[in-house]
Design a protein around this motif. Structure first.
Motif, PDB file in Angstrom:
ATOM      1  N   GLN A 268       0.832  -1.208   0.000  1.00 54.95           N
ATOM      2  CA  GLN A 268       0.000   0.000   0.000  1.00 54.95           C
ATOM      3  C   GLN A 268       0.866   1.257   0.000  1.00 54.95           C
ATOM      4  N   GLU A 269       1.960   1.232   0.745  1.00 60.64           N
ATOM      5  CA  GLU A 269       2.863   2.391   0.803  1.00 60.64           C
ATOM      6  C   GLU A 269       3.543   2.622  -0.550  1.00 60.64           C
ATOM      7  N   ILE A 270       3.967   1.549  -1.191  1.00 62.60           N
ATOM      8  CA  ILE A 270       4.589   1.664  -2.517  1.00 62.60           C
ATOM      9  C   ILE A 270       3.556   2.175  -3.518  1.00 62.60           C
ATOM     10  N   GLN A 271       2.330   1.639  -3.431  1.00 64.85           N
ATOM     11  CA  GLN A 271       1.254   2.102  -4.318  1.00 64.85           C
ATOM     12  C   GLN A 271       0.991   3.588  -4.125  1.00 64.85           C
ATOM     13  N   ALA A 272       0.971   4.038  -2.880  1.00 61.26           N
ATOM     14  CA  ALA A 272       0.745   5.468  -2.605  1.00 61.26           C
ATOM     15  C   ALA A 272       1.885   6.306  -3.177  1.00 61.26           C
ATOM     16  N   ALA A 273       3.116   5.837  -3.047  1.00 54.42           N
ATOM     17  CA  ALA A 273       4.255   6.573  -3.606  1.00 54.42           C
ATOM     18  C   ALA A 273       4.162   6.628  -5.125  1.00 54.42           C
ATOM     19  N   ALA A 274       3.793   5.508  -5.744  1.00 50.11           N
ATOM     20  CA  ALA A 274       3.642   5.470  -7.206  1.00 50.11           C
ATOM     21  C   ALA A 274       2.498   6.371  -7.655  1.00 50.11           C
ATOM     22  N   ASP A 275       1.370   6.316  -6.952  1.00 53.62           N
ATOM     23  CA  ASP A 275       0.222   7.165  -7.296  1.00 53.62           C
ATOM     24  C   ASP A 275       0.589   8.642  -7.225  1.00 53.62           C
ATOM     25  N   ALA A 276       1.317   9.018  -6.170  1.00 55.66           N
ATOM     26  CA  ALA A 276       1.711  10.423  -6.009  1.00 55.66           C
ATOM     27  C   ALA A 276       2.648  10.857  -7.128  1.00 55.66           C
ATOM     28  N   LEU A 277       3.596  10.001  -7.492  1.00 53.44           N
ATOM     29  CA  LEU A 277       4.542  10.319  -8.561  1.00 53.44           C
ATOM     30  C   LEU A 277       3.812  10.481  -9.893  1.00 53.44           C
ATOM     31  N   VAL A 278       2.955   9.534 -10.232  1.00 49.49           N
ATOM     32  CA  VAL A 278       2.228   9.584 -11.507  1.00 49.49           C
ATOM     33  C   VAL A 278       1.301  10.800 -11.546  1.00 49.49           C
TER      34      VAL A 278
END
Length: 136
Positions: free
Chosen positions: A10-20
């Motif tokens: 979930q943390e990696i997904q949140a980081a990826a979502d924020a970057l994109v």
């Protein structure tokens, strides 16, 4: 940032979502801030590997100065997150609409972004690899 209620995926997904999202919305400080200073970048459209976020940002500024480069929108599909200890690998298909002095264009690419857990619990991106993708 890590919380007791979130999983690493979930943390990696949140980081990826924020970057994109930062990329798609043209929020360049947030976009480049998603990367570690020593992140590396391999792009099919650039002949050399970029050895730092500062080097990538300088290249981006050159694209803007020379060709009025802008991101108009970005769609991410086919997402996959792999959690590997203190590393996370995010891969997806990307459709990006860009504008230059030549006009607007939509490019189809496949991207892999590697995240590494920092001491503060955040997940900055440490490597990005972008390749061309044919459309069916």
């Amino acid at each position: 940032m890590s919380t007791s209620e979130s999983t690493p995926v979930q943390e990696i997904q949140a980081a990826a979502d924020a970057l994109v999202a930062a990329f798609a919305e043209g929020r360049l400080d947030d976009y480049f801030g998603s990367f570690a200073p020593d992140a590396t970048f391999v792009f099919h459209s650039t002949p050399l590997r970029l050895a730092s976020t500062a080097e990538y940002r300088a290249l981006w500024q050159r694209w803007v100065a020379e060709d009025d480069f802008r991101i108009l929108g970005c769609t991410s599909t086919g997402r996959l997150i792999q959690h590997l200890g203190s590393t996370g690998v995010f891969s997806h298909d990307v459709e990006t609409t860009i504008a230059t002095r030549a006009g607007e264009e939509t490019v189809h690419e496949r991207e892999t972004i590697v995240f590494a857990r920092a001491e503060d619990g955040s997940w900055p991106a440490v490597h990005e690899h972008l390749s061309a993708r044919t459309t069916a």
